[in-house]
Scaffold this motif. Structure first.
Motif: not given
Length: 390
Positions: A325-352
């Motif tokens: 899947y395409k690498t998403p931009s991380l600009r302003a990333v903290a303000g747009r959970p959930p993450y990944m192509h289908a919202g698999q992770f609910g927080s940046l902590e989960e992504v890390v």
């Protein structure tokens, strides 16, 4: 001795010259001017952009009159919607992407199934889960509602006499049948108006740019050899996170450049969502972009084929494309959970945590390898990511 230790503990971490260059390359000031889109002669036409803005917020551009582009791409939500999967007429299969800086990308959607911003803009209009309309109805609507504006920009609209009210090569059986019953000239007329709708929408979307952030102000001070001031002052934790981002954690391998993306496709072992249809990412998208009549090599492109290098030399069949899947931009990333192509992770902590563990991919091979990050380092990495917001 104790005084020396305390003084040393107050010293700001130092950046090597190589680190300074990397930080500078990530700053918004390093973003080059947006290149002209030679496949869309109206890309920088103010009239086209104004019409595109009107269409972007127009709920009539949907089958049931309740969905617009702005339904999923909301201004107050960084031009996305905050949902795990976008909701139009129905629930889609993927996360809505933000639009800031979108025009810099050579590929569009999470899987890159379209190769221009204007051809991308056409897909939701007929997708049965998004706006669910059909191109003949859209062409008629534009003529009835915006005919004069359209013709000032794109030239005369065709004569719609004898053209069905609803017709498309996609959509319902009735719409496909109506499309098949049209002459080649009629289909070309409708496709031309449809393409121009996309070109107007793209002209508007080209104007959506990322905003300066705390990180950009810190990077400017670092590049100038000055002490940062006000909110540009990074905490020791944020600095540690930045150093991890460009160093040990290898985040900047893919999240690089001023938009924090390489615009490429990667399998990173993100798990599927149980109740969604199978999704193989980029490997299935290459056939779609090849078959798209509105792609760069199609007849609706403005300009010459010299602009079509990305499509001509597109990687089509390597195993690395499976679940990429395409690498998403991380600009302003903290303000747009959930993450990944289908919202698999609910927080940046989960992504890390996902990248630290680096699980195997359910199909294909993940590019990610486990990272030995302490809990403190994970917290620092998230702290840095939060500086990428305005």
């Amino acid at each position: 001795m104790l005084l020396a230790v305390l003084v040393a503990g107050c010293e700001r971490p130092q950046f090597s010259e190589a680190e300074k260059r990397t930080v500078a390359s990530l700053a918004l000031s390093a973003l080059p001017p947006l290149k002209p889109d030679t496949t869309n002669r109206y890309a920088d036409d103010p009239g086209a952009a104004a019409l595109g803005a009107t269409l972007f917020f127009d709920f009539s551009l949907s089958r049931n009159g309740t969905v617009a582009c702005s339904t999923c791409h909301q201004i107050g939500q960084q031009f996305q919607d905050g949902l795990p999967q976008g909701m139009g007429v129905g629930r889609t299969n993927r996360r809505t992407q933000p639009l800031a800086g979108v025009a810099f990308s050579p590929w569009f959607f999470w899987d890159g199934r379209r190769d221009s911003l204007w051809s991308q803009a056409l897909v939701p209009l007929e997708n049965p889960l998004e706006q669910a309309g059909n191109r003949a109805a859209y062409a008629r609507y534009v003529k009835a509602r915006f005919g004069e504006r359209y013709e000032r920009i794109f030239g005369p609209l065709p004569d719609f006499a004898g053209i069905p009210a609803s017709a498309s090569p996609l959509g319902s059986v009735a719409e496909q049948s109506a499309w098949s019953g049209m002459s080649d000239g009629q289909r070309d007329d409708i496709n031309r108006v449809f393409a121009n709708i996309g070109k107007a929408l793209a002209a508007f979307q080209r104007s959506i740019m990322p905003k300066e952030t705390r990180f950009d102000r810190f990077a400017a001070a670092l590049a100038a050899g000055k002490e940062p001031k006000d909110d540009a002052v990074f905490s020791a934790e944020e600095i540690q996170g930045l150093k991890l981002f460009i160093g040990k954690a290898n985040c900047s391998t893919c999240h690089n450049g001023p938009l924090f993306t390489d615009h490429a496709f990667h399998n990173t072992g993100v798990p599927p969502v149980a109740d969604l249809p199978p999704d193989r990412g980029r490997i299935d998208a290459v056939a779609q972009v090849d078959a798209d009549p509105f792609n760069c090599l199609g007849v609706f492109r403005d300009g010459g084929p010299e602009a079509c290098g990305e499509l001509k030399f597109m990687v089509r069949d390597k195993p690395e494309l499976i679940r990429a899947y395409k690498t998403p931009s991380l600009r302003a990333v903290a303000g747009r959970p959930p993450y990944m192509h289908a919202g698999q992770f609910g927080s940046l902590e989960e992504v890390v945590a996902h990248y630290a563990k680096a699980p195997l991919s359910v199909e294909g091979v993940s590019e990610v390898h486990p990272m030995q990050l302490s809990e403190r380092e994970r917290v620092a990495l998230v702290a840095f990511l939060k500086t990428l917001s305005p």
